[in-house]
Every structure is written in C-alpha cells, then in structure tokens.
Scaffold this active site. Structure first.
Site, PDB file in Angstrom:
ATOM      1  N   THR A 125       0.947  -1.239   0.060  1.00  0.00           N
ATOM      2  CA  THR A 125      -0.071  -0.003  -0.046  1.00  0.00           C
ATOM      3  C   THR A 125       0.788   1.251  -0.140  1.00  0.00           C
ATOM      4  OG1 THR A 125      -1.408   1.362   1.588  1.00  0.00           O
ATOM      5  CG2 THR A 125       0.012  -0.314   2.617  1.00  0.00           C
ATOM      6  N   ASP A 126       0.106   2.222  -0.434  1.00  0.00           N
ATOM      7  CA  ASP A 126       0.990   3.526  -0.491  1.00  0.00           C
ATOM      8  C   ASP A 126       1.221   4.141   0.908  1.00  0.00           C
ATOM      9  OD1 ASP A 126      -1.550   4.334   0.113  1.00  0.00           O
ATOM     10  OD2 ASP A 126      -1.541   5.682  -1.578  1.00  0.00           O
ATOM     11  N   GLU A 127       0.413   3.676   1.801  1.00  0.00           N
ATOM     12  CA  GLU A 127       0.551   4.193   3.290  1.00  0.00           C
ATOM     13  C   GLU A 127       1.886   3.862   3.951  1.00  0.00           C
ATOM     14  OE1 GLU A 127      -2.933   3.453   5.937  1.00  0.00           O
ATOM     15  OE2 GLU A 127      -4.248   3.544   4.273  1.00  0.00           O
ATOM     16  N   TYR A 150      -1.226  -0.526  11.297  1.00  0.00           N
ATOM     17  CA  TYR A 150      -1.456  -1.008   9.806  1.00  0.00           C
ATOM     18  C   TYR A 150      -0.308  -0.751   8.994  1.00  0.00           C
ATOM     19  CZ  TYR A 150      -3.179  -1.659   5.138  1.00  0.00           C
ATOM     20  OH  TYR A 150      -3.082  -1.983   3.913  1.00  0.00           O
ATOM     21  N   LYS A 154       2.651  -3.161   7.340  1.00  0.00           N
ATOM     22  CA  LYS A 154       2.757  -3.570   5.918  1.00  0.00           C
ATOM     23  C   LYS A 154       4.200  -3.164   5.365  1.00  0.00           C
ATOM     24  CE  LYS A 154       0.100  -4.586   3.127  1.00  0.00           C
ATOM     25  NZ  LYS A 154      -0.139  -5.850   2.613  1.00  0.00           N
TER      26      LYS A 154
HETATM   27  P1  NAD Z   1      -9.624  -7.205   3.116  1.00  0.00           P
HETATM   28  O1  NAD Z   1      -9.671  -6.862   4.231  1.00  0.00           O
HETATM   29  O2  NAD Z   1     -11.243  -6.752   2.228  1.00  0.00           O
HETATM   30  O3  NAD Z   1      -9.484  -8.664   2.763  1.00  0.00           O
HETATM   31  C1  NAD Z   1      -8.370  -9.251   3.357  1.00  0.00           C
HETATM   32  C2  NAD Z   1      -8.682 -10.721   3.185  1.00  0.00           C
HETATM   33  O4  NAD Z   1      -7.511 -11.599   3.736  1.00  0.00           O
HETATM   34  C3  NAD Z   1      -9.747 -11.525   3.748  1.00  0.00           C
HETATM   35  O5  NAD Z   1     -10.477 -12.259   2.861  1.00  0.00           O
HETATM   36  C4  NAD Z   1      -9.575 -12.128   5.192  1.00  0.00           C
HETATM   37  O6  NAD Z   1     -10.383 -13.325   5.460  1.00  0.00           O
HETATM   38  C5  NAD Z   1      -7.880 -12.610   4.763  1.00  0.00           C
HETATM   39  N1  NAD Z   1      -7.171 -13.063   5.798  1.00  0.00           N
HETATM   40  C6  NAD Z   1      -6.834 -12.056   6.809  1.00  0.00           C
HETATM   41  N2  NAD Z   1      -6.030 -12.590   7.739  1.00  0.00           N
HETATM   42  C7  NAD Z   1      -5.538 -13.665   7.291  1.00  0.00           C
HETATM   43  C8  NAD Z   1      -4.802 -14.938   7.640  1.00  0.00           C
HETATM   44  N3  NAD Z   1      -3.949 -14.668   8.704  1.00  0.00           N
HETATM   45  N4  NAD Z   1      -4.623 -16.003   6.769  1.00  0.00           N
HETATM   46  C9  NAD Z   1      -5.477 -16.026   5.621  1.00  0.00           C
HETATM   47  N5  NAD Z   1      -6.305 -15.040   5.138  1.00  0.00           N
HETATM   48  C10 NAD Z   1      -6.253 -13.985   5.977  1.00  0.00           C
HETATM   49  O7  NAD Z   1      -8.623  -6.471   2.274  1.00  0.00           O
HETATM   50  P2  NAD Z   1      -8.488  -5.685   0.865  1.00  0.00           P
HETATM   51  O8  NAD Z   1      -8.929  -4.238   0.919  1.00  0.00           O
HETATM   52  O9  NAD Z   1      -8.844  -6.537  -0.256  1.00  0.00           O
HETATM   53  O10 NAD Z   1      -6.749  -5.624   0.390  1.00  0.00           O
HETATM   54  C11 NAD Z   1      -6.169  -6.784   0.075  1.00  0.00           C
HETATM   55  C12 NAD Z   1      -4.446  -6.391   0.281  1.00  0.00           C
HETATM   56  O11 NAD Z   1      -4.369  -5.274  -0.489  1.00  0.00           O
HETATM   57  C13 NAD Z   1      -3.935  -6.320   1.695  1.00  0.00           C
HETATM   58  O12 NAD Z   1      -2.729  -6.708   1.476  1.00  0.00           O
HETATM   59  C14 NAD Z   1      -3.922  -4.658   1.679  1.00  0.00           C
HETATM   60  O13 NAD Z   1      -2.892  -4.373   2.577  1.00  0.00           O
HETATM   61  C15 NAD Z   1      -3.713  -4.482   0.101  1.00  0.00           C
HETATM   62  N6  NAD Z   1      -4.096  -2.771  -0.330  1.00  0.00           N
HETATM   63  C16 NAD Z   1      -5.407  -2.739  -0.047  1.00  0.00           C
HETATM   64  C17 NAD Z   1      -5.820  -1.364  -0.456  1.00  0.00           C
HETATM   65  C18 NAD Z   1      -7.168  -0.746  -0.099  1.00  0.00           C
HETATM   66  O14 NAD Z   1      -7.438   0.229  -0.547  1.00  0.00           O
HETATM   67  N7  NAD Z   1      -8.186  -1.582   0.058  1.00  0.00           N
HETATM   68  C19 NAD Z   1      -4.953  -0.419  -1.021  1.00  0.00           C
HETATM   69  C20 NAD Z   1      -3.690  -0.655  -1.191  1.00  0.00           C
HETATM   70  C21 NAD Z   1      -3.065  -2.100  -0.954  1.00  0.00           C
HETATM   71  O1  TDX Z   2     -15.948   6.584   8.671  1.00  0.00           O
HETATM   72  C1  TDX Z   2     -15.114   7.139   8.285  1.00  0.00           C
HETATM   73  N1  TDX Z   2     -15.132   8.378   8.128  1.00  0.00           N
HETATM   74  C2  TDX Z   2     -13.772   8.957   7.371  1.00  0.00           C
HETATM   75  O2  TDX Z   2     -13.756  10.378   7.449  1.00  0.00           O
HETATM   76  C3  TDX Z   2     -14.085   6.310   7.539  1.00  0.00           C
HETATM   77  C4  TDX Z   2     -13.907   4.748   7.497  1.00  0.00           C
HETATM   78  C5  TDX Z   2     -12.896   6.947   7.065  1.00  0.00           C
HETATM   79  N2  TDX Z   2     -12.776   8.217   6.949  1.00  0.00           N
HETATM   80  C6  TDX Z   2     -11.627   8.808   6.386  1.00  0.00           C
HETATM   81  C7  TDX Z   2     -10.326   8.326   6.902  1.00  0.00           C
HETATM   82  C8  TDX Z   2      -9.338   8.303   5.578  1.00  0.00           C
HETATM   83  O3  TDX Z   2      -8.826   9.765   5.569  1.00  0.00           O
HETATM   84  O4  TDX Z   2     -11.509   8.615   5.066  1.00  0.00           O
HETATM   85  C9  TDX Z   2     -10.374   8.259   4.545  1.00  0.00           C
HETATM   86  C10 TDX Z   2     -10.377   6.780   3.898  1.00  0.00           C
HETATM   87  O5  TDX Z   2     -10.446   5.947   5.173  1.00  0.00           O
HETATM   88  P1  TDX Z   2     -10.351   4.387   4.854  1.00  0.00           P
HETATM   89  O6  TDX Z   2     -11.595   4.272   3.893  1.00  0.00           O
HETATM   90  O7  TDX Z   2     -10.441   3.792   6.136  1.00  0.00           O
HETATM   91  O8  TDX Z   2      -8.958   4.221   4.151  1.00  0.00           O
HETATM   92  P2  TDX Z   2      -7.549   4.617   4.418  1.00  0.00           P
HETATM   93  O9  TDX Z   2      -7.226   4.728   5.987  1.00  0.00           O
HETATM   94  O10 TDX Z   2      -7.035   5.551   3.408  1.00  0.00           O
HETATM   95  O11 TDX Z   2      -6.678   3.053   3.985  1.00  0.00           O
HETATM   96  C11 TDX Z   2      -7.220   2.306   2.946  1.00  0.00           C
HETATM   97  O12 TDX Z   2      -6.188   2.705   1.842  1.00  0.00           O
HETATM   98  C12 TDX Z   2      -5.108   2.091   1.878  1.00  0.00           C
HETATM   99  C13 TDX Z   2      -7.281   0.797   3.011  1.00  0.00           C
HETATM  100  O13 TDX Z   2      -8.284   0.683   4.193  1.00  0.00           O
HETATM  101  C14 TDX Z   2      -6.136   0.347   3.323  1.00  0.00           C
HETATM  102  O14 TDX Z   2      -6.147  -1.249   3.293  1.00  0.00           O
HETATM  103  C15 TDX Z   2      -5.125   0.666   2.105  1.00  0.00           C
HETATM  104  O15 TDX Z   2      -3.791  -0.070   2.249  1.00  0.00           O
END
Ligand code: NAD
Ligand code: TDX
Length: 336
Positions: A125-127, A150, A154
């Site tokens: 992730t970019d975070e 988190y 990562k």
């Molecule tokens: P998500 O939370 O929707 O899904 C995570 C999945 O991993 C779930 O199905 C969960 O059951 C499984 N999991 C968790 N712990 C586990 C374990 N110990 N063993 C096996 N399975 C396990 O997450 P997402 O948003 O789909 O993100 C997927 C990946 O992409 C993550 O690595 C996250 O860091 C990365 N990512 C997410 C975003 C975003 O915006 N959502 C952005 C950049 C990177």
């Molecule tokens: O209820 C809310 N109100 C609010 O203002 C929530 C849930 C979020 N927020 C704000 C926090 C952040 O500035 O919105 C922005 C986005 O929040 P999230 O959806 O929780 O995302 P973020 O914290 O940016 O992280 C996400 O992007 C990078 C994903 O959850 C991560 O898994 C990914 O790595």
C-alpha cells in the site's frame, strides 16, 4: 500455471480471482483465506465448482498447511493479498496486524523459498510512505515512514519481502497501491460505509475537518496492475499504482450523497482518527512505462457505478452488517 492467491475472499482478492479466471483460462488458482471478519466466501460463490479454482480455508501463518499447499498444488507463483487491512482496527487492536501482516508474510516467503517459485508478488500500500504535505507525490524511492500500526506492519512485510529477494534471490515483486473502491468492498471503508449509511438515512461520520486527501483507484484497475506486475515485473523491484484521482474526503462524501439522492444534513463531523495521515498521492510513472499499465476507469463515472452496485446488492452488505454473512461458510462446508 498454478497460482497461490492469499486473501481471495476479501475485497481486492475476490475481484482478482474473477479477473484471473476470466482472462487466464489456462491457469489454476488456489485461494488460501482464513475467513476473518473481512473474508466473505459468498464473494466467490459464482466460481465455486470451477476446475480452475480451489478454496482452502486456513491461516497464512500456518507453516505446515502452507508447505502442504505448495507441495500438493505444485505452486508456480504467489499473489499475496491476505492481510488485516483496516487502519481504524489497527489503532484499536494492533497485535493481529503483526501476526498476519508481518509473521504471516514471513511464513509464506519462507515456504516459497523452500519450494522455489517463479514469482512472489507481495501486494502492499501507499500508506507505507507516510503522509504528504499539500504538494508532491510518492514514488518508489520515497523513504518509508509509516504512521499507523497497519501501515507499519505493511512496511515491515515489504522489507521482509525485499530482504528475501536480496538475500535468497527469491523472485519478489512488491506493489504499492493507493485507495481502492468498487464492488465487494467491506462496508467499514470510507466509500462503501458512506453509501450504505446514505441508503439507510444514517449519519455519515466524517473524521476531523474532512480535508484529508486520498488518491482513488478502481479495484479492477488495481487488479490489472497486479497481473501486469506478476507477468512483467522485474525481480526485487517495487511498482506504485494510482489513478491520479486525488479527492478531499468531504468531497467524496458529498458526491455519494448526490448519487444516492440524500441531503448533506446527513453529514456528521466526528472526532479525528488518531495519527490521521493528511494526504496520499501516487506517481505511477514507473508502472505506466515499465509495465505498460494504465487505469481505465474515470473516478466520477466509476463512483456512480459503485453506488449503483451497492444499491443493487443491498442484501450482500446487509448480511455483512448484520453478521449473517458469516453463516455462509457453515452452510456451504460445515463448521471451519
Ligand atoms: P480485505 O480486508 O477486504 O481482505 C483481506 C482478506 O485476507 C480477507 O478475505 C481475510 O479473510 C483474509 N485474511 C486476513 N488474515 C488472514 C490470515 N491470517 N490468513 C489467511 N487469510 C487472511 O482487504 P483488501 O482491501 O482486499 O486488501 C487486500 C490487500 O491489498 C491487503 O494486503 C492490503 O494491505 C492491500 N491494499 C489494499 C488497499 C485498499 O484500498 N483496500 C490499497 C492498497 C493495498
Ligand atoms: O468513517 C470514516 N470516516 C472518515 O472520514 C472512515 C471509515 C474513514 N474516513 C476517512 C479516513 C481516511 O482519511 O476517509 C479516508 C479513507 O479511510 P479508509 O477507507 O479507512 O482508508 P485508509 O485509511 O485511507 O486506508 C485504505 O487505503 C489504503 C485501506 O483501508 C488500506 O487497506 C489501504 O492500504
């Protein structure tokens, strides 16, 4: 080709499984997922029964299980997405983030090293880069400076993956993507939470002043980037993905309300997230030039489509919010 895909029952993983089965018909995908609160086997109900697909319920931290999958499934490549992914949960309860994101990743890396694979794609992730000021972009050489448990977990897993590339010549590629949106996202993240609340006339909780900036990318564009990195990435390299769609949170929330047709009086400013990163923005030049990748979705159009998806799939997210979705696995396979 046999792919071990971890976290396939989550948001990005389930979109990626569908993309792989559709676009790489000769491949077989083994999905290892623990089915935590965020994993929903129902997301992949449509592909169950396909000879191209197998679901294994289990923990990436279970070394014996992981080694057995590598052996029996003759795994060629790994796409590692399984993680604890929600920043707010990492602030409330960090320990599981270390266990899954750090230790679990190391277990997978070690099994991949023992077995030998052609590619280990580590999805990050970019975070990990921390927070930007009002200007500038994250590139692949921006120093890591994570703020939350988190993002720290990562960043740790990224460094482990790159260390396995450096020390053991494991063919690792690391990807770092900005905020995803689209179908099947768990309604704890900003966009699906706001849509689900707006559809039910509930308050829309905006953290702090609502002026934090995130850089949004449609999940399908991210998944196509992951496939490009798997097939065309270079060993030991990092690739950033983003779609140049920076938006203030408050503007997203207002757009959601317009799409749903609800008033802005539903907006409620609440206490800020602890350590809340102010701005993320990705420079994806390397992925565009070296992988030939480019995003296809335009944010404003795709947000409208996403709102429509949540409107049309109300039972899907209502089952999640009520906890009812957890019963799906038991009904399908008995108790896990
Ligand atoms: P998500 O939370 O929707 O899904 C995570 C999945 O991993 C779930 O199905 C969960 O059951 C499984 N999991 C968790 N712990 C586990 C374990 N110990 N063993 C096996 N399975 C396990 O997450 P997402 O948003 O789909 O993100 C997927 C990946 O992409 C993550 O690595 C996250 O860091 C990365 N990512 C997410 C975003 C975003 O915006 N959502 C952005 C950049 C990177
Ligand atoms: O209820 C809310 N109100 C609010 O203002 C929530 C849930 C979020 N927020 C704000 C926090 C952040 O500035 O919105 C922005 C986005 O929040 P999230 O959806 O929780 O995302 P973020 O914290 O940016 O992280 C996400 O992007 C990078 C994903 O959850 C991560 O898994 C990914 O790595």
């Amino acid at each position: 080709m046999n792919v071990l895909l971890t976290g396939g029952c989550g948001f990005i993983g389930s979109n990626l499984v569908r993309l792989l089965l559709a676009e790489r018909p000769g491949w077989r995908v083994v999905n290892l997922d623990k089915l935590t609160y965020a994993g929903n086997a129902e997301n992949l109900a449509a592909v169950e029964g396909s000879s191209q697909y197998r679901f294994v319920r289990g923990d990436i931290g279970n070394g014996e299980l992981v080694a057995e999958i590598f052996r029996t499934e003759r795994i060629d490549v790994v796409m590692h997405l399984a993680a604890e992914s929600h920043v707010d949960r990492s602030i409330l309860a960090p320990a599981v983030f270390i266990d899954t994101n750090v230790r679990g990743t190391q277990v997978l890396l070690e099994a991949a090293r023992q077995h030998g694979v052609k590619r280990f794609l580590h999805v990050s992730t970019d975070e990990v880069y921390g927070s930007l000021g009002p200007t500038g972009y994250f590139t692949e050489t921006t120093p890591l400076d994570p703020s939350s448990p988190y993002s720290a977990s990562k960043a740790s897993s990224d460094l482990l993956a790159l260390a396995y590339a450096h020390t053991f010549k494991l063919p690792v590629v690391v990807t770092r993507c900005s905020n995803n949106y689209g179908p099947y996202q768990f309604p704890e993240k900003l966009i699906p939470l706001m849509i689900a609340n707006a559809l039910r006339d509930l308050p829309l909780p905006v953290y702090g002043d609502g002026m934090n900036v995130r850089d949004w990318i449609h999940v399908e564009d991210h998944c196509r980037g992951l496939l490009a990195a798997l097939e065309h990435g270079h060993d030991g390299e990092v690739y950033n993905f983003g779609a140049s769609s920076e938006r203030h949170n408050i503007d997203i929330v207002k757009q959601v309300l317009r799409h749903v047709g609800k008033p802005e009086t539903l907006i409620t400013y609440v206490k800020d997230r602890l350590g809340h990163d102010r701005r993320y923005a990705i420079d994806a030049t390397k992925a565009r030039t070296k992988l030939g990748w480019a995003p296809r979705h335009r944010f404003e159009d795709a947000l409208g489509e996403t709102v429509r998806w949540y409107r049309e799939h109300r039972p899907w997210w209502e089952r999640i919010i009520s906890g009812e979705y957890l019963k799906y696995y038991e009904t399908q396979y008995g108790r896990g």
